[in-house]
Design a protein around this motif. Structure first.
Motif, PDB file in Angstrom:
ATOM      1  N   VAL A  15      16.843 -10.359  19.137  1.00 21.59           N
ATOM      2  CA  VAL A  15      15.616  -9.954  18.133  1.00 21.59           C
ATOM      3  C   VAL A  15      14.218  -9.589  18.866  1.00 21.59           C
ATOM      4  O   VAL A  15      13.796  -8.460  18.784  1.00 21.59           O
ATOM      5  CB  VAL A  15      15.058 -10.623  17.204  1.00 21.59           C
ATOM      6  N   HIS A  16      13.913 -10.313  19.936  1.00 18.28           N
ATOM      7  CA  HIS A  16      12.863  -9.914  20.831  1.00 18.28           C
ATOM      8  C   HIS A  16      12.967  -8.497  21.627  1.00 18.28           C
ATOM      9  O   HIS A  16      12.138  -7.670  21.876  1.00 18.28           O
ATOM     10  CB  HIS A  16      12.421 -10.941  21.592  1.00 18.28           C
ATOM     11  N   ALA A  17      14.111  -8.546  22.136  1.00 23.22           N
ATOM     12  CA  ALA A  17      14.657  -7.191  22.971  1.00 23.22           C
ATOM     13  C   ALA A  17      14.802  -6.021  22.166  1.00 23.22           C
ATOM     14  O   ALA A  17      14.176  -4.996  22.520  1.00 23.22           O
ATOM     15  CB  ALA A  17      16.002  -7.592  23.547  1.00 23.22           C
ATOM     16  N   TRP A  18      15.282  -6.133  20.757  1.00 16.44           N
ATOM     17  CA  TRP A  18      15.177  -5.155  19.772  1.00 16.44           C
ATOM     18  C   TRP A  18      13.890  -4.698  19.384  1.00 16.44           C
ATOM     19  O   TRP A  18      13.520  -3.554  19.511  1.00 16.44           O
ATOM     20  CB  TRP A  18      16.113  -5.646  18.418  1.00 16.44           C
ATOM     21  N   ARG A  19      13.003  -5.797  19.281  1.00 13.89           N
ATOM     22  CA  ARG A  19      11.494  -5.290  18.662  1.00 13.89           C
ATOM     23  C   ARG A  19      10.955  -4.540  19.904  1.00 13.89           C
ATOM     24  O   ARG A  19      10.190  -3.586  19.771  1.00 13.89           O
ATOM     25  CB  ARG A  19      10.798  -6.460  18.344  1.00 13.89           C
ATOM     26  N   ALA A  29       4.322   0.945  15.890  1.00 14.31           N
ATOM     27  CA  ALA A  29       5.208   0.442  15.133  1.00 14.31           C
ATOM     28  C   ALA A  29       4.586  -1.147  15.043  1.00 14.31           C
ATOM     29  O   ALA A  29       4.562  -1.643  16.128  1.00 14.31           O
ATOM     30  CB  ALA A  29       6.666   0.443  15.507  1.00 14.31           C
ATOM     31  N   ASP A  30       4.467  -1.604  13.898  1.00 20.05           N
ATOM     32  CA  ASP A  30       3.983  -2.849  13.787  1.00 20.05           C
ATOM     33  C   ASP A  30       5.195  -3.788  13.729  1.00 20.05           C
ATOM     34  O   ASP A  30       6.112  -3.660  13.203  1.00 20.05           O
ATOM     35  CB  ASP A  30       3.378  -3.279  12.447  1.00 20.05           C
ATOM     36  N   GLY A  31       5.016  -4.941  14.753  1.00 21.70           N
ATOM     37  CA  GLY A  31       5.980  -6.039  14.781  1.00 21.70           C
ATOM     38  C   GLY A  31       6.280  -6.685  13.301  1.00 21.70           C
ATOM     39  O   GLY A  31       7.639  -6.730  13.130  1.00 21.70           O
ATOM     40  N   ASP A  32       5.345  -6.877  12.393  1.00 28.17           N
ATOM     41  CA  ASP A  32       5.824  -7.539  11.076  1.00 28.17           C
ATOM     42  C   ASP A  32       6.651  -6.614  10.400  1.00 28.17           C
ATOM     43  O   ASP A  32       7.512  -6.943   9.683  1.00 28.17           O
ATOM     44  CB  ASP A  32       4.305  -7.843  10.602  1.00 28.17           C
ATOM     45  N   MET A  33       6.312  -5.186  10.516  1.00 31.21           N
ATOM     46  CA  MET A  33       6.799  -4.154   9.509  1.00 31.21           C
ATOM     47  C   MET A  33       8.450  -4.048  10.402  1.00 31.21           C
ATOM     48  O   MET A  33       9.364  -4.189   9.581  1.00 31.21           O
ATOM     49  CB  MET A  33       6.352  -2.903   9.742  1.00 31.21           C
ATOM     50  N   LEU A  34       8.552  -4.165  11.422  1.00 29.60           N
ATOM     51  CA  LEU A  34       9.926  -4.248  11.999  1.00 29.60           C
ATOM     52  C   LEU A  34      10.730  -5.326  11.700  1.00 29.60           C
ATOM     53  O   LEU A  34      12.101  -5.152  11.270  1.00 29.60           O
ATOM     54  CB  LEU A  34       9.809  -4.036  13.671  1.00 29.60           C
ATOM     55  N   MET A  35      10.462  -6.682  11.802  1.00 34.38           N
ATOM     56  CA  MET A  35      10.950  -7.639  11.232  1.00 34.38           C
ATOM     57  C   MET A  35      11.241  -7.578   9.674  1.00 34.38           C
ATOM     58  O   MET A  35      12.310  -8.198   9.350  1.00 34.38           O
ATOM     59  CB  MET A  35      10.175  -8.973  11.685  1.00 34.38           C
ATOM     60  N   THR A  36      10.336  -7.207   8.984  1.00 35.70           N
ATOM     61  CA  THR A  36      10.767  -6.922   7.408  1.00 35.70           C
ATOM     62  C   THR A  36      11.976  -6.065   7.389  1.00 35.70           C
ATOM     63  O   THR A  36      12.875  -6.211   6.492  1.00 35.70           O
ATOM     64  CB  THR A  36       9.238  -6.376   6.800  1.00 35.70           C
ATOM     65  N   GLY A  37      11.893  -4.815   8.145  1.00 37.10           N
ATOM     66  CA  GLY A  37      12.878  -3.901   8.140  1.00 37.10           C
ATOM     67  C   GLY A  37      14.267  -4.506   8.575  1.00 37.10           C
ATOM     68  O   GLY A  37      15.372  -4.361   8.032  1.00 37.10           O
ATOM     69  N   LEU A  38      14.172  -5.181   9.663  1.00 30.86           N
ATOM     70  CA  LEU A  38      15.607  -5.882  10.119  1.00 30.86           C
ATOM     71  C   LEU A  38      15.995  -7.092   9.037  1.00 30.86           C
ATOM     72  O   LEU A  38      17.322  -7.010   8.782  1.00 30.86           O
ATOM     73  CB  LEU A  38      15.142  -6.689  11.495  1.00 30.86           C
ATOM     74  N   ALA A  39      15.149  -7.722   8.270  1.00 31.35           N
ATOM     75  CA  ALA A  39      15.487  -8.582   7.336  1.00 31.35           C
ATOM     76  C   ALA A  39      16.266  -7.928   6.326  1.00 31.35           C
ATOM     77  O   ALA A  39      17.215  -8.387   5.845  1.00 31.35           O
ATOM     78  CB  ALA A  39      14.489  -9.594   6.909  1.00 31.35           C
ATOM     79  N   ALA A  40      15.672  -6.646   5.825  1.00 37.37           N
ATOM     80  CA  ALA A  40      16.130  -5.974   4.711  1.00 37.37           C
ATOM     81  C   ALA A  40      17.597  -5.443   5.151  1.00 37.37           C
ATOM     82  O   ALA A  40      18.446  -5.375   4.141  1.00 37.37           O
ATOM     83  CB  ALA A  40      15.059  -4.775   4.406  1.00 37.37           C
ATOM     84  N   ARG A  70      24.962  -4.903  14.906  1.00 34.61           N
ATOM     85  CA  ARG A  70      24.688  -3.456  14.649  1.00 34.61           C
ATOM     86  C   ARG A  70      23.369  -3.033  14.517  1.00 34.61           C
ATOM     87  O   ARG A  70      22.737  -1.969  15.061  1.00 34.61           O
ATOM     88  CB  ARG A  70      25.608  -3.107  13.400  1.00 34.61           C
ATOM     89  N   ALA A  71      22.674  -3.888  13.937  1.00 35.82           N
ATOM     90  CA  ALA A  71      21.085  -3.642  13.593  1.00 35.82           C
ATOM     91  C   ALA A  71      20.129  -3.788  14.918  1.00 35.82           C
ATOM     92  O   ALA A  71      19.340  -2.910  14.817  1.00 35.82           O
ATOM     93  CB  ALA A  71      20.435  -4.625  12.632  1.00 35.82           C
ATOM     94  N   VAL A  72      20.620  -4.570  15.786  1.00 38.03           N
ATOM     95  CA  VAL A  72      19.944  -4.728  16.943  1.00 38.03           C
ATOM     96  C   VAL A  72      20.659  -4.137  18.067  1.00 38.03           C
ATOM     97  O   VAL A  72      19.828  -3.751  19.417  1.00 38.03           O
ATOM     98  CB  VAL A  72      19.507  -6.166  17.444  1.00 38.03           C
ATOM     99  N   GLY A  73      21.781  -3.375  17.912  1.00 38.01           N
ATOM    100  CA  GLY A  73      22.256  -2.573  18.834  1.00 38.01           C
ATOM    101  C   GLY A  73      22.678  -3.295  20.247  1.00 38.01           C
ATOM    102  O   GLY A  73      22.793  -2.762  21.095  1.00 38.01           O
ATOM    103  N   SER A  74      23.260  -4.421  19.659  1.00 43.02           N
ATOM    104  CA  SER A  74      23.889  -5.372  20.996  1.00 43.02           C
ATOM    105  C   SER A  74      25.020  -6.230  20.319  1.00 43.02           C
ATOM    106  O   SER A  74      24.634  -6.778  19.317  1.00 43.02           O
ATOM    107  CB  SER A  74      22.698  -6.338  21.624  1.00 43.02           C
ATOM    108  N   TRP A  75      25.933  -6.467  21.260  1.00 46.88           N
ATOM    109  CA  TRP A  75      27.177  -7.087  20.682  1.00 46.88           C
ATOM    110  C   TRP A  75      27.155  -8.610  21.235  1.00 46.88           C
ATOM    111  O   TRP A  75      28.274  -9.465  21.321  1.00 46.88           O
ATOM    112  CB  TRP A  75      28.607  -6.324  21.079  1.00 46.88           C
ATOM    113  N   ARG A  76      26.116  -8.855  21.993  1.00 45.10           N
ATOM    114  CA  ARG A  76      26.044 -10.254  22.653  1.00 45.10           C
ATOM    115  C   ARG A  76      26.352 -11.297  21.668  1.00 45.10           C
ATOM    116  O   ARG A  76      27.240 -12.426  22.027  1.00 45.10           O
ATOM    117  CB  ARG A  76      24.785 -10.562  23.355  1.00 45.10           C
ATOM    118  N   LEU A  77      25.974 -11.460  20.566  1.00 43.13           N
ATOM    119  CA  LEU A  77      25.934 -12.639  19.800  1.00 43.13           C
ATOM    120  C   LEU A  77      27.824 -12.598  19.291  1.00 43.13           C
ATOM    121  O   LEU A  77      28.059 -13.763  19.241  1.00 43.13           O
ATOM    122  CB  LEU A  77      25.197 -12.526  18.364  1.00 43.13           C
TER     123      LEU A  77
END
Length: 95
Positions: A15-19, A29-40, A70-77
């Motif tokens: 999440v931090h790398a994506w932000r 881009a506001d970090g709070d807005m990004l987190m809200t968008g990712l949660a959505a 898919r949302a963060v663009g990484s398959w590590r998890l």
């Protein structure tokens, strides 16, 4: 999960790398807005749930792994989950 660390640590790192990438790509881009968008995108009712996953307060549900990756663009998890299950798998590319 030895090679990748714990699930909450990995979710937090991703999440931090994506932000960071998103804020570089979208100056202002506001970090709070990004987190809200990712949660959505993960169909969470509130971004607080995302923070719970990141802290380990709430276990990360398996059905959220692929949408998260898919949302963060990484398959590590997904790779960590597969490794823990004894599987070797490559993610299928989006067409």
């Amino acid at each position: 999960m030895s090679l990748f660390g714990s699930v909450p640590e990995l979710v937090d790192e991703e999440v931090h790398a994506w932000r960071k990438r998103e804020q570089q790509a979208r100056p202002g881009a506001d970090g709070d807005m990004l987190m809200t968008g990712l949660a959505a995108r993960l169909h969470l009712k509130h971004k607080r749930q995302l923070y719970r996953y990141m802290s380990g307060e709430t276990p990360f549900p398996l059905e959220k792994v692929v949408p998260f990756c898919r949302a963060v663009g990484s398959w590590r998890l997904l790779q960590a989950v597969n490794q823990e299950a004894g599987l070797v798998a490559e993610p299928k590319p989006d067409v």
